[in-house]
Design an enzyme around this catalytic site. Structure first.
Site, PDB file in Angstrom:
ATOM      1  N   ASP A  71      31.863  49.482  42.271  1.00  0.00           N
ATOM      2  CA  ASP A  71      32.987  50.130  42.967  1.00  0.00           C
ATOM      3  C   ASP A  71      33.351  51.426  42.233  1.00  0.00           C
ATOM      4  O   ASP A  71      32.800  51.746  41.186  1.00  0.00           O
ATOM      5  CB  ASP A  71      34.184  49.169  43.058  1.00  0.00           C
ATOM      6  CG  ASP A  71      34.703  48.730  41.700  1.00  0.00           C
ATOM      7  OD1 ASP A  71      33.902  48.658  40.744  1.00  0.00           O
ATOM      8  OD2 ASP A  71      35.909  48.452  41.567  1.00  0.00           O
TER       9      ASP A  71
ATOM     10  N   HIS B 193      24.280  45.788  43.766  1.00  0.00           N
ATOM     11  CA  HIS B 193      25.577  46.044  44.418  1.00  0.00           C
ATOM     12  C   HIS B 193      26.216  47.214  43.668  1.00  0.00           C
ATOM     13  O   HIS B 193      26.961  47.037  42.701  1.00  0.00           O
ATOM     14  CB  HIS B 193      26.454  44.790  44.333  1.00  0.00           C
ATOM     15  CG  HIS B 193      27.732  44.897  45.117  1.00  0.00           C
ATOM     16  ND1 HIS B 193      27.835  44.535  46.435  1.00  0.00           N
ATOM     17  CD2 HIS B 193      28.964  45.343  44.773  1.00  0.00           C
ATOM     18  CE1 HIS B 193      29.064  44.733  46.869  1.00  0.00           C
ATOM     19  NE2 HIS B 193      29.781  45.238  45.866  1.00  0.00           N
TER      20      HIS B 193
ATOM     21  N   ASP C 278      18.647  39.074  44.798  1.00  0.00           N
ATOM     22  CA  ASP C 278      18.502  40.534  44.696  1.00  0.00           C
ATOM     23  C   ASP C 278      18.788  41.173  46.054  1.00  0.00           C
ATOM     24  O   ASP C 278      17.890  41.710  46.696  1.00  0.00           O
ATOM     25  CB  ASP C 278      17.091  40.875  44.188  1.00  0.00           C
ATOM     26  CG  ASP C 278      16.899  42.388  44.060  1.00  0.00           C
ATOM     27  OD1 ASP C 278      17.914  43.108  44.010  1.00  0.00           O
ATOM     28  OD2 ASP C 278      15.736  42.843  44.022  1.00  0.00           O
TER      29      ASP C 278
ATOM     30  N   GLU D  35      25.749  42.681  41.004  1.00  0.00           N
ATOM     31  CA  GLU D  35      26.492  43.925  40.752  1.00  0.00           C
ATOM     32  C   GLU D  35      26.165  44.394  39.334  1.00  0.00           C
ATOM     33  O   GLU D  35      25.495  43.690  38.562  1.00  0.00           O
ATOM     34  CB  GLU D  35      28.011  43.679  40.906  1.00  0.00           C
ATOM     35  CG  GLU D  35      28.805  44.989  40.913  1.00  0.00           C
ATOM     36  CD  GLU D  35      30.264  44.856  41.375  1.00  0.00           C
ATOM     37  OE1 GLU D  35      30.702  43.743  41.715  1.00  0.00           O
ATOM     38  OE2 GLU D  35      30.944  45.901  41.392  1.00  0.00           O
TER      39      GLU D  35
HETATM   40  O1  G3I Z   1      37.310  31.932  33.158  1.00  0.00           O
HETATM   41  C1  G3I Z   1      37.025  30.884  34.074  1.00  0.00           C
HETATM   42  C2  G3I Z   1      36.452  29.730  33.344  1.00  0.00           C
HETATM   43  O2  G3I Z   1      37.397  29.233  32.422  1.00  0.00           O
HETATM   44  C3  G3I Z   1      36.055  28.669  34.343  1.00  0.00           C
HETATM   45  O3  G3I Z   1      35.379  27.652  33.685  1.00  0.00           O
HETATM   46  C4  G3I Z   1      35.144  29.270  35.404  1.00  0.00           C
HETATM   47  C5  G3I Z   1      34.887  28.282  36.500  1.00  0.00           C
HETATM   48  O4  G3I Z   1      34.657  28.904  37.726  1.00  0.00           O
HETATM   49  O5  G3I Z   1      35.729  30.387  35.985  1.00  0.00           O
HETATM   50  C6  G3I Z   1      36.023  31.395  35.072  1.00  0.00           C
HETATM   51  O6  G3I Z   1      36.562  32.473  35.737  1.00  0.00           O
HETATM   52  C7  G3I Z   1      35.724  33.295  36.451  1.00  0.00           C
HETATM   53  C8  G3I Z   1      35.684  34.623  35.701  1.00  0.00           C
HETATM   54  O7  G3I Z   1      35.174  35.626  36.498  1.00  0.00           O
HETATM   55  C9  G3I Z   1      34.798  34.502  34.467  1.00  0.00           C
HETATM   56  O8  G3I Z   1      34.877  35.655  33.692  1.00  0.00           O
HETATM   57  C10 G3I Z   1      36.298  33.422  37.854  1.00  0.00           C
HETATM   58  O9  G3I Z   1      36.076  32.230  38.550  1.00  0.00           O
HETATM   59  C11 G3I Z   1      35.667  34.583  38.554  1.00  0.00           C
HETATM   60  O10 G3I Z   1      36.247  34.778  39.824  1.00  0.00           O
HETATM   61  C12 G3I Z   1      35.828  35.831  37.718  1.00  0.00           C
HETATM   62  O11 G3I Z   1      35.176  36.887  38.273  1.00  0.00           O
HETATM   63  C13 G3I Z   1      35.552  38.208  37.939  1.00  0.00           C
HETATM   64  C14 G3I Z   1      35.400  39.021  39.208  1.00  0.00           C
HETATM   65  O12 G3I Z   1      35.644  40.382  38.931  1.00  0.00           O
HETATM   66  C15 G3I Z   1      36.340  38.584  40.309  1.00  0.00           C
HETATM   67  O13 G3I Z   1      37.635  38.838  39.973  1.00  0.00           O
HETATM   68  C16 G3I Z   1      34.616  38.741  36.862  1.00  0.00           C
HETATM   69  O14 G3I Z   1      34.879  38.103  35.628  1.00  0.00           O
HETATM   70  C17 G3I Z   1      34.793  40.233  36.698  1.00  0.00           C
HETATM   71  O15 G3I Z   1      33.795  40.709  35.837  1.00  0.00           O
HETATM   72  C18 G3I Z   1      34.685  40.917  38.051  1.00  0.00           C
HETATM   73  O16 G3I Z   1      34.935  42.278  37.863  1.00  0.00           O
HETATM   74  C19 G3I Z   1      34.725  43.118  38.967  1.00  0.00           C
HETATM   75  C20 G3I Z   1      36.022  43.853  39.208  1.00  0.00           C
HETATM   76  O17 G3I Z   1      36.994  42.929  39.648  1.00  0.00           O
HETATM   77  C21 G3I Z   1      35.836  44.997  40.206  1.00  0.00           C
HETATM   78  N1  G3I Z   1      34.755  45.839  39.814  1.00  0.00           N
HETATM   79  C22 G3I Z   1      33.510  45.158  39.697  1.00  0.00           C
HETATM   80  C23 G3I Z   1      33.585  44.079  38.632  1.00  0.00           C
HETATM   81  C24 G3I Z   1      32.265  43.378  38.430  1.00  0.00           C
HETATM   82  O18 G3I Z   1      31.937  42.491  39.430  1.00  0.00           O
HETATM   83  O1  9MR Z   2      32.346  45.943  45.927  1.00  0.00           O
HETATM   84  C1  9MR Z   2      33.296  45.059  45.393  1.00  0.00           C
HETATM   85  C2  9MR Z   2      32.871  44.657  44.004  1.00  0.00           C
HETATM   86  O2  9MR Z   2      32.900  45.763  43.137  1.00  0.00           O
HETATM   87  C3  9MR Z   2      33.742  43.530  43.475  1.00  0.00           C
HETATM   88  O3  9MR Z   2      33.198  43.011  42.289  1.00  0.00           O
HETATM   89  C4  9MR Z   2      33.827  42.421  44.483  1.00  0.00           C
HETATM   90  C5  9MR Z   2      34.734  41.294  44.040  1.00  0.00           C
HETATM   91  O4  9MR Z   2      36.004  41.713  43.797  1.00  0.00           O
HETATM   92  O5  9MR Z   2      34.286  42.908  45.725  1.00  0.00           O
HETATM   93  C6  9MR Z   2      33.431  43.873  46.289  1.00  0.00           C
HETATM   94  O6  9MR Z   2      33.976  44.319  47.474  1.00  0.00           O
HETATM   95  C7  9MR Z   2      33.892  43.425  48.555  1.00  0.00           C
HETATM   96  C8  9MR Z   2      35.276  42.886  48.877  1.00  0.00           C
HETATM   97  O7  9MR Z   2      35.747  42.078  47.844  1.00  0.00           O
HETATM   98  C9  9MR Z   2      35.238  42.118  50.182  1.00  0.00           C
HETATM   99  N1  9MR Z   2      34.681  42.893  51.238  1.00  0.00           N
HETATM  100  C10 9MR Z   2      33.317  43.354  50.970  1.00  0.00           C
HETATM  101  C11 9MR Z   2      33.278  44.200  49.714  1.00  0.00           C
HETATM  102  C12 9MR Z   2      31.841  44.572  49.359  1.00  0.00           C
HETATM  103  O8  9MR Z   2      31.174  45.122  50.352  1.00  0.00           O
END
Ligand code: G3I
Ligand code: 9MR
Length: 581
Positions: A187, A500, A546, A555
């Site tokens: 993003d 992604h 992939d 991503e």
């Molecule tokens: O920490 C818990 C853990 O204790 C548990 O055992 C496990 C079970 O599901 O979940 C863990 O949490 C997860 C966490 O990532 C781990 O770091 C959450 O379920 C999971 O939803 C969470 O995902 C994060 C994701 O955003 C959604 O919010 C990722 O860490 C994080 O790296 C990712 O970051 C995104 C940004 O929001 C937007 N930009 C892209 C970036 C990369 O995808």
């Molecule tokens: O592109 C977004 C990515 O950077 C984030 O990690 C992800 C989870 O927060 O969300 C992606 O965006 C999606 C959004 O959450 C839902 N609609 C589709 C988007 C991707 O095409």
């Protein structure tokens, strides 16, 4: 007599064939594959491959013309429940001549791979250059970006203060400028919390492996100045982070963001209104830690700038002391002018780790004990492998590798050893001989952060096993894993093509920008993105796709590439040091 021998040997052959049949029956659906680091190995280093569903006890290492140069036995096979497969280790560390080879065991053959004296420099440069490719507020000129050139994007000079961030002096609707920095991931938003660990990890890479980085350039606009490319790249992000501080009270806004993720388009066309949103304790402490560390590292080179960064660090830390529980949550609102925010939350409600880390960095930059009083090391029951929300071990790493000569450094080394021993025990019993055994979003970066911890434990304690386990982490992301992918774009014979990443998906160039580590296997969030059924295998270690839609496994992100840079640099430098005499 001869006949007896002949009958005996016939019986023996039949027994062998029978046992082979039984063996292959048991695994009749399993494919025999040899999986290994596809980028290659250091000639004198550890060299391990795995073979799935092994059918033969012996293996041989061959030149590309088929000449056998080394033979050995595959180790006893083990079952990995995370991957649902039996695998054996093939260890050919004893062979140490440069060249191109392949492994063979029975009818299974590996792809060719290289043993070399400098195996990872190209990987390191590409991994570091991804930060240039993710720069905001610039054009990527062909001279530096080649086919991945792109027009100027995201000026970020008119970023609106969201209602959630309104202050007395900067009310909602006012504009501020928050230019520069790196896009977080696939993003286009910029998040202070995630910038914290990413920038720190790159700073630590430079501090710990400066000799290597001082010899490397990767063709960025600053390559001709006096500074190492890695420090120039880091400063691009520091300039943005600085803009996220409200200089009136020291607090730090959580992110520069649109209300929703932009759809897939070129960066220069993504013109949605950008906002800064609430200040938070985590953002302010991440900011304080990074500013203090950067200040300390720039002290000799640019004392005035270093002083300014230290001032910023102290102000952010003081804001956190007076707002010790300001948890960030995406604002919800009905106002069309200040809409609800739906982008990455990076939410966290435990701040002991951030207080400890920021305190350590401020202490190391000032030698002022007050910064150690808010959160003592002894109050942690356990130190964890770092990730964006769990950062206490970054403070440990800084203490353990500091110039200090006191109980703090000793205690930090002891804690690092405890954490390294936990990782090592996992590594020893792991069928793939890797440290990972749990798969979450960004699992590949989890492996790299484990390796970073191990390299730091090795640096202070000298136990070669820690180093070897760290090398296994690199081997894992480069191919010794249950998917058979080399998880870094542009490297290896099977690597991600459809990441992604908005820029890569919109540039009409088939190959993705090289050097990016994808998030990796993660069975937990697949229903959200491409749909569960698109994933052929749901076993944790194999649950990877992939496809561009797969943001939960494919991503890329600044906090995932940073430990790849750290570990690649560490492995390359430590190998050179260990074998230079
Ligand atoms: O920490 C818990 C853990 O204790 C548990 O055992 C496990 C079970 O599901 O979940 C863990 O949490 C997860 C966490 O990532 C781990 O770091 C959450 O379920 C999971 O939803 C969470 O995902 C994060 C994701 O955003 C959604 O919010 C990722 O860490 C994080 O790296 C990712 O970051 C995104 C940004 O929001 C937007 N930009 C892209 C970036 C990369 O995808
Ligand atoms: O592109 C977004 C990515 O950077 C984030 O990690 C992800 C989870 O927060 O969300 C992606 O965006 C999606 C959004 O959450 C839902 N609609 C589709 C988007 C991707 O095409």
């Amino acid at each position: 007599m001869k006949n007896i021998y002949r009958s005996l040997s016939l019986v023996a052959i039949m027994l062998v064939m029978l046992s082979r049949c039984a063996f292959s029956d048991k695994y009749k659906n399993a494919e025999t594959n040899i999986r290994l680091n596809q980028v290659g190995f250091y000639t004198k280093g550890q060299k391990i491959a795995v073979i799935t569903a092994p059918k033969d006890k012996a293996f041989s290492l061959k030149t590309l013309s088929g000449e056998t140069v080394y033979t050995g036995s595959v180790l006893k096979s083990k079952f990995w429940d995370q991957a649902g497969e039996h695998v054996s280790i093939i260890d050919f560390s004893a062979f140490s001549e440069s060249g191109d080879y392949y492994l063979q065991s029975g009818s299974a053959q590996s792809e060719p791979f290289r043993l070399s004296e400098v195996p990872y420099n190209d990987l390191l440069k590409a991994a570091a250059k991804t930060y240039y490719f993710n720069r905001a507020t610039t054009e990527l000129h062909e001279k530096y970006a080649g086919i991945y050139k792109r027009p100027f994007s995201h000026p970020d000079t008119a970023v609106m203060i969201h209602a959630s961030a309104a202050g007395d002096f900067l009310p909602a609707g006012e504009s501020i400028a928050t230019p520069f920095g790196w896009y977080d991931a696939g993003d286009f938003n910029k998040y202070v919390v995630n910038s914290g660990i990413s920038t720190y990890t790159l700073l630590a890479a430079y501090e710990h492996y400066q000799n290597l980085f001082d010899t490397l350039q990767w063709n960025i606009p600053e390559s001709n100045n006096q500074r190492a490319d890695l420090m120039d790249e880091i400063l691009w992000n520091i300039r943005w982070m600085e803009t996220m501080q409200d200089t009136l009270d020291g607090g730090v806004y959580h992110k520069t963001t649109t209300a929703n993720f932009e759809s897939f388009m070129e960066a220069s066309k993504a013109n949605g209104q950008r906002f800064v949103v609430n200040k938070g304790t985590a953002a302010s402490l991440n900011f304080a830690a990074v500013m203090a560390k950067t200040s300390a590292m720039l002290q000799a080179e640019d004392p005035l700038y270093a002083q300014k960064l230290l001032y910023r660090a102290k102000a952010a830390y003081n804001w956190a002391l007076t707002h010790p529980n300001a948890e960030f949550k995406n604002p919800v609102s009905n106002s069309p002018k200040y809409p609800s925010i739906h982008t990455g939350e990076y939410g966290d409600n435990h701040f002991q780790d951030e207080f400890f880390w920021a305190g350590v960095e401020l202490y190391l930059a000032t030698m002022d004990n007050q910064y150690l009083s808010k959160q003592a090391m002894s109050e942690f029951n356990q130190f964890n492998v770092p990730n964006w929300s769990t950062v206490e071990t970054l403070g440990l790493i800084s203490l353990a590798s500091s110039e200090l000569n006191n109980h703090l450094k000793k205690k930090a080394s002891d804690e690092l050893m405890i954490l390294a021993e936990l990782l090592i025990s996992e590594w020893r019993q792991s069928p793939y001989r890797v440290t990972i055994n749990k798969f979450v979003w960004g699992s590949n970066a989890e492996v790299m952060n484990q390796s970073m911890v191990l390299l730091n434990a090795y640096r202070v304690l000298g136990n070669v096993e820690y180093f070897e386990a760290a090398v296994s982490g690199l081997d894992y992301v480069l191919g010794r894993n249950a998917t058979g992918y080399c998880f870094v774009t542009g490297f290896g014979y099977l690597s991600p093509k459809n990441i992604h990443h908005r820029q890569s998906a919109s540039d009409d160039i088939e190959a993705p920008i090289p050097g990016f580590l994808v998030g990796g296997p993660n069975p937990r969030n697949i229903h959200q993105d491409c749909g569960r059924d698109e994933y052929a295998i749901h076993l944790p270690a194999k649950c990877y796709l992939d496809e561009t839609c797969s943001y939960s496994t494919n991503e890329v992100a600044i906090n995932w590439n940073a430990p790849l840079v750290y570990v690649t640099a560490g492995v390359e430098s430590i190998y050179q040091q260990r074998f230079s005499n």
